[in-house]
Scaffold this active site. Structure first.
Site, PDB file in Angstrom:
ATOM      1  N   HIS A 118      51.528 -29.509  26.761  1.00 61.75           N
ATOM      2  CA  HIS A 118      51.598 -30.519  26.918  1.00 61.75           C
ATOM      3  C   HIS A 118      53.260 -30.903  26.828  1.00 61.75           C
ATOM      4  O   HIS A 118      53.119 -31.804  28.790  1.00 61.75           O
ATOM      5  CB  HIS A 118      52.003 -30.959  25.983  1.00 61.75           C
ATOM      6  CG  HIS A 118      49.920 -31.067  25.724  1.00 61.75           C
ATOM      7  ND1 HIS A 118      49.258 -31.493  26.543  1.00 61.75           N
ATOM      8  CD2 HIS A 118      50.037 -31.443  24.588  1.00 61.75           C
ATOM      9  CE1 HIS A 118      48.158 -31.422  25.809  1.00 61.75           C
ATOM     10  NE2 HIS A 118      48.212 -31.387  23.933  1.00 61.75           N
ATOM     11  N   HIS A 157      42.920 -30.093  24.002  1.00 65.12           N
ATOM     12  CA  HIS A 157      43.967 -30.599  24.426  1.00 65.12           C
ATOM     13  C   HIS A 157      44.255 -30.154  26.455  1.00 65.12           C
ATOM     14  O   HIS A 157      43.946 -29.196  25.899  1.00 65.12           O
ATOM     15  CB  HIS A 157      44.959 -31.687  24.412  1.00 65.12           C
ATOM     16  CG  HIS A 157      44.684 -31.815  22.931  1.00 65.12           C
ATOM     17  ND1 HIS A 157      44.945 -31.591  22.120  1.00 65.12           N
ATOM     18  CD2 HIS A 157      44.839 -33.597  22.832  1.00 65.12           C
ATOM     19  CE1 HIS A 157      45.083 -31.950  20.935  1.00 65.12           C
ATOM     20  NE2 HIS A 157      44.498 -33.164  21.638  1.00 65.12           N
ATOM     21  N   TYR A 288      45.297 -29.034  13.251  1.00 64.66           N
ATOM     22  CA  TYR A 288      45.762 -29.723  12.928  1.00 64.66           C
ATOM     23  C   TYR A 288      44.360 -30.276  11.824  1.00 64.66           C
ATOM     24  O   TYR A 288      44.991 -30.541  10.675  1.00 64.66           O
ATOM     25  CB  TYR A 288      45.405 -31.090  12.960  1.00 64.66           C
ATOM     26  CG  TYR A 288      46.327 -30.630  14.967  1.00 64.66           C
ATOM     27  CD1 TYR A 288      47.564 -30.960  14.588  1.00 64.66           C
ATOM     28  CD2 TYR A 288      45.683 -31.456  15.721  1.00 64.66           C
ATOM     29  CE1 TYR A 288      48.726 -30.414  15.490  1.00 64.66           C
ATOM     30  CE2 TYR A 288      46.368 -30.799  17.107  1.00 64.66           C
ATOM     31  CZ  TYR A 288      47.689 -30.714  16.723  1.00 64.66           C
ATOM     32  OH  TYR A 288      48.403 -29.971  18.204  1.00 64.66           O
TER      33      TYR A 288
HETATM   34  N1  Q9C Z   1      48.173 -41.380  20.634  1.00 68.52           N
HETATM   35  C1  Q9C Z   1      48.667 -30.225  20.866  1.00 68.52           C
HETATM   36  O1  Q9C Z   1      47.143 -30.016  20.824  1.00 68.52           O
HETATM   37  N2  Q9C Z   1      47.411 -37.533  20.285  1.00 68.52           N
HETATM   38  N3  Q9C Z   1      49.216 -32.021  21.251  1.00 68.52           N
HETATM   39  C2  Q9C Z   1      47.667 -38.130  20.858  1.00 68.52           C
HETATM   40  C3  Q9C Z   1      46.518 -40.668  20.504  1.00 68.52           C
HETATM   41  C4  Q9C Z   1      48.698 -36.293  20.919  1.00 68.52           C
HETATM   42  C5  Q9C Z   1      48.679 -32.539  20.904  1.00 68.52           C
HETATM   43  C6  Q9C Z   1      46.690 -39.623  20.074  1.00 68.52           C
HETATM   44  C7  Q9C Z   1      48.196 -35.423  20.978  1.00 68.52           C
HETATM   45  C8  Q9C Z   1      48.917 -33.556  20.954  1.00 68.52           C
HETATM   46  C9  Q9C Z   1      49.623 -29.137  21.011  1.00 68.52           C
HETATM   47 ZN    ZN Z   2      45.480 -29.721  21.344  1.00 67.47          ZN
END
Ligand code: Q9C
Ligand code: ZN
Length: 518
Positions: A118, A157, A288
């Site tokens: 990201h 994602h 996760y």
């Molecule tokens: N605020 C990776 O899997 N979540 N990053 C946002 C709403 C962010 C994920 C939830 C997720 C990032 C590497």
């Molecule tokens: Zn992810």
């Protein structure tokens, strides 16, 4: 502790993964490559000087300042140690690239935190500080003069940072599937949709598969591999494969909410392992759920080590929403990839309903094809044969079987999905002396099928010189790259599309369009 601290991107992700590798006897079978810090020069391959300088200051900031620094980015958490960790994460990816490119190891996986996909040129985002895989791709191109690098992002994602980095670059093909829900899901970007195909010279080299529903399963993932990624990847012919290996796309993950089982990663890995002569570097991204993450990591590593993949459960065909995505992606890319040239032309001189087709098949069985009930015969030939209506006897009549691209397309888009759905206890590969299929294509076929199923090869008299290369594929050596493929013959593409269309009532994994088109 910095507050707010991240609740899911936690150190235990690495410790449980590593412990699982040890417990399953996998760590002992791996070569450990020492980590290094990425240098400024490495990081600047992707990131701006201003951003690097800003991150460099974070270890010396007060907690107050860190909090404020963090606030300018989205969903990322800065700890005084993170700059050091981020340099190690990117450096680990580069060490892996070096080890694979110099032949020290065949392939590998880097277990790193923080993740990378990201992060953007001048911004941290989504738990990511430096874009580990993007840096690795630029580094590999620069240091080893690679012409083409494939990045497969199976994290749940969208790795928008990777997309932005290579959008206009035809030397890096970026593929990502991701939870999208019609732009309702984070990071909620318009440009994560299937119609972002790349820009300028890079048009066609960015492939987004949006998942518009949660709960995607093994069938959905395998369908996209068979009908989009693999045909395009073989046509692209990468010198190196990098995987943004996020396991938040597995069941139980709080972010992804998908339903694919951890053993699907054995298959995704296997299917990529015969590209680029086997040169594959997987780099951990998300994941996760501390139960499914280590299982997924073990499946991936075990496959990289050459063990056969376990049979994936419940291959009951892709869901309607996945089919819609599949159809949209294939249509968006048909102008760029010859393997997709006929994608989306759903109606081909075939006016039978699936029910009529099934009846015909049964009638046919009763007459003279009953032996095929427990056997599926797929026969490649260049001889025209009468159109068959049976589910179990599949003559594939290509104008030129000798043509690698047409043959490969049949293997990826027809044979593989059919095999997955049929789940044979044994695959008997028979190579006719006059088949014209060259050794390297034969090796690809053998390499793809073995590891999924038990394969027996049959050679004809006078084919002794064929045995050695095929045996090497059976032993797990990666098949040599086929080189960049020219377009398959339009007639052959059409034959395959028509065949797939005829069979997709009986074999759900052959579907590339859903009911929504009719
Ligand atoms: N605020 C990776 O899997 N979540 N990053 C946002 C709403 C962010 C994920 C939830 C997720 C990032 C590497
Ligand atoms: Zn992810």
């Amino acid at each position: 502790m910095i507050s707010p601290a991240c609740k899911i991107e936690v150190p235990e992700r690495l410790t449980v993964s590593h412990e699982a590798l040890i417990k399953n006897g996998l760590a002992d079978r791996c070569v450990s490559v020492p980590v290094r810090e990425a240098t400024d020069a490495d990081i600047l391959l992707v990131h701006s000087e201003e951003y690097l300088e800003a991150v460099k200051k974070t270890p010396y900031m007060t907690l107050e300042d860190l909090k404020e620094f963090t606030l300018q980015y989205g969903d990322v958490y800065f700890h005084p140690n993170i700059y050091h960790c981020a340099k190690l994460a990117a450096g680990a990816a580069l060490q892996l690239v070096d080890s694979v490119m110099t032949g020290k190891v065949r392939n590998g996986m880097a277990l790193v935190r923080p993740p990378g996909h990201h992060s953007m040129s001048s911004a941290a985002n989504g738990f990511c500080v430096f874009n580990n895989v993007a840096i690795a791709a630029q580094y590999a191109k620069q240091k080893y003069g690679l012409k083409r690098v494939l990045i497969v992002d199976w994290d749940v994602h969208h790795g928008q940072g990777v997309q932005y980095c290579f959008e206009d670059d035809p030397s890096v093909l970026y593929f990502s599937w991701h939870r999208y829900e019609h732009q309702k899901f984070w990071p909620q970007l318009r440009e994560s949709d299937y119609d972002s195909v790349g820009k300028e010279k890079g048009a066609g080299f960015n492939i987004n598969v949006p998942w518009n529903k949660v709960g995607m399963k093994n069938s959905d993932y395998l369908s996209v591999f068979c009908h989009v990624l693999l045909p395009v990847a073989y046509e692209f012919c990468p010198d190196l494969v990098l995987v943004c290996a996020g396991f938040d796309s597995a069941i139980g993950d709080p972010e992804g909410e998908m339903c694919a089982s951890p053993d699907i990663f054995a298959h995704l890995t296997h299917l990529l392992m015969n590209l680029a002569g086997g040169k594959l570097c997987a780099v951990l991204e998300g994941g996760y759920n501390l139960t499914s993450l280590p299982q997924s990591v073990c499946q991936t590593v075990q496959t990289l080590l050459g063990d056969p993949a376990p049979r994936p459960a419940n291959l009951d065909g892709p869901c309607e929403s996945a089919l819609e995505s599949l159809h949209c992606v294939r249509s968006a890319h048909r102008q760029y990839w010859s393997c997709l040239k006929h994608a989306g032309i759903a109606v081909l001189s075939d006016h039978f309903s699936n029910e009529q087709r099934r009846q015909q098949c049964e009638q046919h069985d009763d007459r003279n094809l009953s032996i095929f009930r427990k056997t599926v015969l797929v026969q490649f030939s260049s001889k025209e044969s009468e159109e068959q209506k049976c589910k179990y006897y599949i003559p594939v009549c290509l104008k030129k079987v000798i043509d690698a691209s047409g043959f490969l397309q049949a293997v990826l888009g027809l044979l593989l999905p059919l095999g997955y759905e049929y789940d044979p206890s044994l695959v008997l590969l028979v190579r006719m002396p006059d088949s014209g299929v060259c050794d390297s294509v034969w090796q690809q076929l053998t390499g793809l099928l073995q590891g999924l199923w038990s394969v027996i090869l049959s050679f004809q008299e006078g084919e002794k010189e064929r045995v050695a290369p095929t045996a090497s594929a059976l032993l797990g050596d990666a098949a040599p790259s086929l080189g960049q493929l020219h377009s398959p013959l339009p007639e052959d593409v059409e034959v395959l599309e028509r065949l797939r269309h005829r069979l997709q009532g009986d074999w759900k994994l052959l579907q590339t369009t859903g009911e929504f088109t009719t």
